[in-house]
Design an enzyme around this catalytic site. Structure first.
Site, PDB file in Angstrom:
ATOM      1  N   GLU A 126      65.305  -6.008  69.824  1.00 31.16           N
ATOM      2  CA  GLU A 126      66.740  -5.933  69.536  1.00 31.16           C
ATOM      3  C   GLU A 126      67.326  -7.284  69.128  1.00 31.16           C
ATOM      4  OE1 GLU A 126      68.149  -2.113  72.121  1.00 31.16           O
ATOM      5  OE2 GLU A 126      67.815  -3.967  73.225  1.00 31.16           O
ATOM      6  N   GLU A 163      60.884   2.942  72.987  1.00 30.29           N
ATOM      7  CA  GLU A 163      61.670   3.309  74.167  1.00 30.29           C
ATOM      8  C   GLU A 163      62.145   4.744  73.987  1.00 30.29           C
ATOM      9  OE1 GLU A 163      64.887   0.629  75.118  1.00 30.29           O
ATOM     10  OE2 GLU A 163      63.663  -1.152  74.688  1.00 30.29           O
TER      11      GLU A 163
END
Length: 964
Positions: A407, A483
Site C-alpha cells: 500500500e 489479503e
C-alpha cells in the site's frame, strides 16, 4: 539532521545473507542501561563517550520496545501518520531513547575483523563503540552491520552506546497497520569475521520436474568447498555446477532439506539446501512444474507482552499452529520477519512471500501528494530496503516470491525495486498489490475483492484496463489475493465461497487471510482481571480502535472460531459420501495420502455406537478414490457416519492422531419426535392466563411465560437484535442502519390474548420508536407431551429498509442453570456463512465455555442446527428446548445490550440470570470490516415466517428423555 535525511544510512557494510558459522560470536542481548528523552534536543550530550555517567539511568531488555516497559505508551493507527505529513521532517517532539552496554571480548579477537549486527531497530539509530561513532541507519525491520574492527578493544572493557529516535524520515516508509513501537527489538550480535571467511554466499538449487534431477551451485566471493553427504558431494568446489541425477524436491508439503557444509580454510557454515524451481508457466504460478494453491495467512510479528520482540519459541509456536490448521503459506506482512522464522519455514514447510519493509499508506489521506514512491530523492532508500531483504533471505527455499511492500501507491521507485530484484535473483517472481496494472510485477494481486470479482478474474473476464497492452499483459498473469477474508472479531464469513473459486479456476491460486493474530496488548485491572488493550486505550490522540484486533487467533494464540473455519475450508483431504461409498479426494499439490489414517465412527442421536478404520490406498496428489462404506450397525434415531483423516504417524509439527480433515454422511433421517398430549382444560376465562397449573404459568398482563414446571423464567418473546459484530459495525455498517431503524430499542404491545383450537394465543406488535414498521408476532402455546409447544408466527408490517440481525426468541432462566448439553452442530460457534467447521454431534459445556472472548465484545457463541438443548443446574433441574426441526441457540450471563455496551471483556459483568436465544435464523457475518459484506444468500430479510420449539421443565435428571 541525519534522522531527517533521504539517505537510508551511512557507515554501514553492504547487505549480505544471514547465516551461522563456526566463527566466534558474542550476543549482546540482555539488560541495557536506558534513558528516554521527550525530544532530540532534550537528549543528554556525550552518551557515546566511554566515561559517560549512566548510573542514574534505568534498564531495558534488548530485544524489547521501550513503550512496553514503562517508557512512553503504545499507539495504534492503521493508515494515518501520527505526525504531520511533511516529508522528510518529523516533529520536534521526537522521543529519543539512549542505550548503553558494557561487554568484553577475548584477546584473540585482535586478529580478526569484527562486525556489529543489528537485526531490527525502530525507527532510526546511530551507534558509538568506545566513543567512536559508527554511522546511522533507517529501515526498522531490516538488518544493518557496522565494521567495528578499529573501535573494538579485545581483552578489555568495551562500551556500546546506541541512540534510537522514535520518528525519522524512515517513518514515512513504515506506515504499516500496526502499533507504533520503538527501540532495539531484535538481536544485537558481535561477529568475528576471519580472514578468508565466507562473508556471503548464494545457494542455487534448481529442480527439473521432468527428469527428477537437480542442479546445485553456490556463489561465493572467495573460493569455497562444499560437502553434502546425501548428494554424494565431498569437498567439491562450491561453484559447481553439480548435476545430481535424482533428488527429492522441497515443497511446503514435503520440506526435504539436504544438510551440508560450505567451507573455506578459515570458516565452516552449515547450510540447508532445498531443491525447487518457481516459475510463471502456462499463465500459472508453478513450483516444481505444478500449479500451487496458497492457503495462506498474513503474519505480523506479535506477542501481547513483548510486541514484535519474539523468541524462537514464539516463532515456532506460530508455525506449528499454522501447520496444524492446514495453512501452507505466509505473507510476511509488511516487512521481513526475524531471520530465524524463515529457517523454521524451510524446516517445517511453508510457502513464503517475503515482503519488504515498506508502506506509505498515510499519503492516501492527502491524495498521494509527495508520496515517496515516485520521488527520486527516495530512490536510494527504496533500493536499500529491497537489497537488505533480498540479500539476507536469498538462501531460503521457503521464499518463493519477493514482495516490494504494501500500500505505497505506485511510482518509479517501486519499478526500480522490481528491476533490481529481478536482476539479482531471476529465480523468484515479484509481487506488489498496488501495481494495479501489473506493469512491473509477475502476479496479479488484489485485496478484498468481492466473490463476484474473483469469479470474473478467474474467467479472465475482469474489467479491462484503459491501456490495451497492459490489459492483455495482466490477463495473462496468475491471480493471488494478498489479503482477503478480514478476520476481525466474529468472522470472517464467506470463506467457503472463495475456496470454491480457487478450485474452479486455475488462475485463482489462493490467497492470504488477514490476518494471523490479534495485536492486543495484555493489561490487567487493579484487581487482577486480564484483558487485551487496543487503539485508544493508551490515550492516543489519533487511533483506529480495535482494528488492530483482526486475527484468526486471539493475542494469547488461542484459536478463534475463524481459525477452525479456515482449517475446515482449506482441509487437504475432502471426504464426501455417495450412495454406498465414501469419496476421498487428495487436495494436496504434491503429497500422496500414505501419511493419513482414516478413522470412522457412527453416532445414533449423538451417541457413538461403532467405530473402525477405513482401508484407503495412498491416493496421489490431486486424485480421488471411492471406498465402500464399512459394515454399519443398526440405528433407531438420527444416525451419522463421521470419517476423520488423521496423521498416521508423528510429523515435526503435530503428533500421530492429529486431525487434518473430516466429513459426515447422514445415514438415517431423524424420527418424528413429540406428539401432542391431551388438550388442556381451557374453559377458564382468558384472564387466568395459564395452561394446566402443574405445567406452566403466564403473566396475565403480557401473556409471557413466567414458570415452566418448577422453573421460574422470563420468557420467550420476539427478538430481532444482536450486539453488532465488527463486520456489522464497519465497512458498509449494516449496524448503523439497524440503529437508525431502532432495532436495538424495540417495544412490545399486546394486541390480544385468547384460546383457539386448544391453543393459548398471544398476539403482539413489536416495533421501534419513530417509525411505522413493525413485526406482528403471534405466540401459540399448546401442550405437547410433558412440555409446551410454542409456535411463533411473524409477519412484517410496512417497508423494512434493511435485513434483520436475527429472528427468534429471547428468554431468561435462573443463573443456577449453568450447564449446557445439545445435539446439533458444534462444538464451536457457527453462523449462516461460518458453519463449515461445525459437525453434527452431541456436546456439553458450561454457559461460560459457550462464550467466545473476542477482544471487543460482540455477538458470539451461536450454535446452529440444534435439535435439542438442555440448561441444567447442579441438582439436575432445568429446561429442555426441542426444535421442530431445529433452531439456533445461544446462552450467556449477559444480555445482547450488555455485549453492545462493552468495549473490553472486563466490561461484561455476569448477571444472576442466563439469557437464552432460540432463533429461526441470524443474518450472516461477511467480512465487511475490510472487504465484502454478507452474500445475498445469507441475508436475513424481513418476511413472514413460522418457528416452532418445544419447552420442557426438568425436575431431576431422571426426567430426561432416553434419546436425549
Amino acid at each position: 539532521m541525519y534522522y531527517e535525511d533521504f539517505a537510508p544510512g551511512a557507515g554501514r557494510r553492504a547487505p549480505r545473507t544471514a547465516f551461522v558459522s563456526d566463527a566466534p560470536v558474542l550476543s549482546l542481548n540482555g539488560r541495557w542501561r536506558f534513558h528516554l528523552s521527550p525530544s532530540v534536543a532534550a537528549a543528554p550530550a556525550g552518551v557515546g563517550e566511554v566515561d559517560f555517567d549512566d548510573s542514574g539511568w534505568g534498564e531495558l531488555p534488548v530485544p524489547g520496545h521501550w513503550q512496553l516497559h514503562g517508557y512512553g505508551a503504545p499507539a495504534y493507527t492503521n493508515v494515518k501518520y501520527p505526525f504531520p505529513v511533511d516529508p522528510p521532517y518529523v516533529p520536534d517532539e521526537n522521543p529519543t531513547g539512549d542505550y548503553r552496554r558494557e561487554f568484553e571480548v577475548p584477546a584473540s579477537w585482535g586478529d580478526v575483523q569484527a562486525v556489529l549486527r543489528f537485526d531490527g531497530v525502530d525507527s532510526c539509530f546511530t551507534a558509538w563503540l568506545n566513543g567512536q561513532q559508527l554511522g546511522y541507519s533507517m529501515g526498522s525491520r531490516l538488518p544493518v552491520e557496522f565494521d567495528v574492527t578499529a573501535a573494538l578493544r579485545p581483552g578489555a572493557r568495551n562500551v556500546l552506546a546506541v541512540r534510537v529516535h522514535q520518528w525519522s524520515a524512515g517513518s514515512y516508509l513504515e506506515d504499516q497497520d500496526m502499533w507504533w513501537l520503538s527501540g532495539i527489538f531484535r538481536d544485537v550480535t558481535l561477529l568475528a569475521r576471519p580472514a578468508g571467511g565466507l562473508d556471503d554466499f548464494f545457494v542455487h538449487a534448481d529442480y527439473d520436474h521432468t527428469t527428477g534431477s537437480g542442479v546445485l551451485r553456490v556463489d561465493t566471493p572467495v573460493p569455497a568447498r562444499l560437502t553434502v553427504p546425501e548428494l554424494g558431494l565431498t569437498d567439491v568446489p562450491a561453484a559447481g555446477p553439480h548435476h545430481i541425477d535424482a533428488v527429492e524436491p522441497w515443497s511446503a508439503e514435503v520440506p526435504r532439506l539436504y544438510r551440508g557444509v560450505l567451507a573455506t580454510e578459515s570458516e565452516r557454515v552449515e547450510i540447508a539446501i532445498g531443491f525447487r524451481t518457481v516459475a510463471i508457466s502456462g499463465r500459472l504460478l508453478t513450483v516444481n512444474g505444478r500449479r500451487i494453491v496458497l492457503q495462506g495467512v498474513n503474519r505480523h510479528e506479535w506477542h501481547p507482552d513483548h510486541g514484535r520482540a519474539l523468541t524462537e519459541e514464539m516463532m515456532r509456536a506460530d508455525l506449528l499452529l499454522m501447520k496444524q490448521h492446514n495453512i501452507n503459506a505466509v505473507r510476511t506482512s509488511h516487512y521481513p520477519p526475524h531471520p530465524r522464522f524463515l529457517q523454521l519455514c524451510d524446516e517445517l514447510g511453508m510457502w513464503v512471500i517475503d515482503e519488504c519493509d515498506l508502506e506509505t499508506h498515510g499519503f492516501r489521506t492527502v491524495d498521494w501528494r509527495r508520496n515517496p514512491s515516485d520521488d527520486p530523492r527516495w530512490r536510494d532508500a527504496y533500493l536499500d530496503r529491497m537489497s537488505r531483504m533480498v540479500e539476507r533471505d536469498k538462501n531460503h527455499p521457503s521464499v518463493i516470491m519477493w514482495s516490494l511492500g504494501n500500500e505505497s501507491g505506485t511510482g518509479e521507485n517501486l519499478a526500480a525495486m522490481a528491476e533490481w530484484a529481478r536482476t539479482r535473483d531471476p529465480s523468484r517472481p515479484i509481487h506488489y498489490e498496488h501495481d494495479w496494472e501489473s506493469r512491473y510485477v509477475d502476479v496479479y494481486s488484489r485485496m478484498y475483492p468481492t466473490h463476484e470479482e474473483v469469479d470474473q478474474i478467474g474467467r479472465r473476464a475482469e474489467r479491462p484496463l484503459p491501456d490495451r497492452a497492459a490489459d492483455e499483459h495482466r490477463r495473462r498473469l496468475p491471480f493471488i489475493m494478498c489479503e482477503y477474508a478480514h478476520a476481525m472479531g466474529n468472522g470472517p464469513g464467506g470463506l467457503s465461497e472463495y475456496q470454491e473459486m480457487f478450485e474452479k479456476y486455475p488462475r485463482c491460486q489462493g490467497g492470504f487471510v488477514w490476518e494471523w493474530l490479534d495485536h492486543g496488548i495484555r493489561q490487567r485491572t487493579a484487581d487482577g482481571r486480564e484483558y487485551f488493550a487496543y487503539g485508544g486505550d493508551f490515550g492516543e490522540e489519533l487511533h483506529d480502535g480495535n482494528f488492530v484486533a483482526d486475527g484468526l487467533f486471539f493475542p494469547d494464540r488461542t484459536p478463534s472460531p475463524g481459525a477452525a473455519e479456515l482449517k475446515k475450508v482449506i482441509e487437504p483431504v475432502r471426504i464426501t459420501g455417495r450412495p454406498g461409498t465414501i469419496e476421498i479426494r487428495n487436495r494436496y499439490d504434491f503429497r500422496d495420502l500414505s501419511h493419513v489414517e482414516f478413522r470412522w465412527w457412527v453416532e445414533d442421536d449423538g451417541v457413538r455406537v461403532d467405530e473402525g478404520v477405513l482401508d484407503v490406498p495412498p491416493v496421489p496428489a490431486g486424485e480421488r478414490v471411492e471406498v465402500p462404506l464399512p459394515k454399519l450397525p443398526s440405528t433407531s434415531g438420527e444416525a451419522w457416519l463421521t470419517v476423520s483423516a488423521v496423521l498416521a504417524r508423528d510429523e515435526p509439527w503435530a503428533p500421530a492422531g492429529h486431525e487434518l480433515a473430516w466429513g459426515q454422511i447422514q445415514l438415517h433421517e431423524p424420527p418424528v419426535v413429540g406428539t401432542p398430549g391431551p388438550e388442556p382444560d381451557l374453559d377458564h376465562p382468558p384472564a387466568r392466563r395459564h395452561l394446566p397449573p402443574d405445567l406452566a404459568d403466564f403473566d396475565p398482563e403480557t401473556g409471557r411465560l413466567i414458570r415452566l414446571g418448577g422453573i421460574a423464567l422470563d420468557g420467550p418473546r420476539l427478538d430481532l437484535w444482536r450486539a453488532p459484530t465488527d463486520n456489522d459495525r464497519l465497512g458498509g455498517s449494516i449496524a448503523r442502519r439497524w440503529r437508525e431503524l431502532g432495532l436495538h430499542r424495540l417495544r412490545h404491545r399486546v394486541l390480544g390474548m385468547d384460546t383457539e383450537a386448544g391453543e393459548y394465543v398471544v398476539r403482539t406488535r413489536v416495533a421501534p420508536a419513530a417509525t411505522d414498521v413493525a413485526m406482528l408476532a403471534t405466540y401459540r402455546w399448546a401442550v405437547d407431551g410433558d412440555g409446551l409447544r410454542l409456535t411463533l408466527e411473524v409477519a412484517p408490517e410496512g417497508e423494512w429498509p434493511c435485513p434483520l440481525p436475527r429472528l427468534g426468541l429471547r428468554l431468561a432462566v435462573p443463573g443456577s442453570l449453568d450447564r449446557v448439553e445439545w445435539f446439533g452442530r458444534g462444538p464451536g460457534e457457527a453462523y449462516p456463512d461460518t458453519r463449515q467447521a461445525a459437525r453434527v454431534g452431541r456436546f456439553a459445556m458450561s454457559v461460560d465455555e459457550l462464550q467466545t472472548p473476542y477482544v471487543r465484545p460482540q455477538e458470539n457463541g451461536n450454535r446452529t442446527e440444534v435439535r435439542w438443548a438442555t440448561l441444567t443446574g447442579a441438582d439436575g433441574t432445568g429446561v429442555r428446548f426441542e426444535g421442530r426441526p431445529v433452531f439456533e441457540f445461544t446462552a450467556r450471563r449477559w444480555t445482547s445490550e450488555d455485549l453492545d455496551r462493552s468495549r473490553h471483556t472486563i466490561d461484561l459483568v455476569p448477571r444472576d440470570a442466563v439469557y437464552v436465544n432460540l432463533d429461526l435464523a441470524q443474518h450472516g457475518i461477511g467480512s465487511a470490516s475490510c472487504g465484502p459484506g454478507v452474500l445475498p444468500q445469507y441475508e436475513l430479510t424481513a418476511r413472514p415466517a413460522t418457528f416452532q420449539v418445544r419447552l420442557i421443565g426438568l425436575t431431576t435428571m431422571d426426567q430426561w428423555p432416553n434419546h436425549g
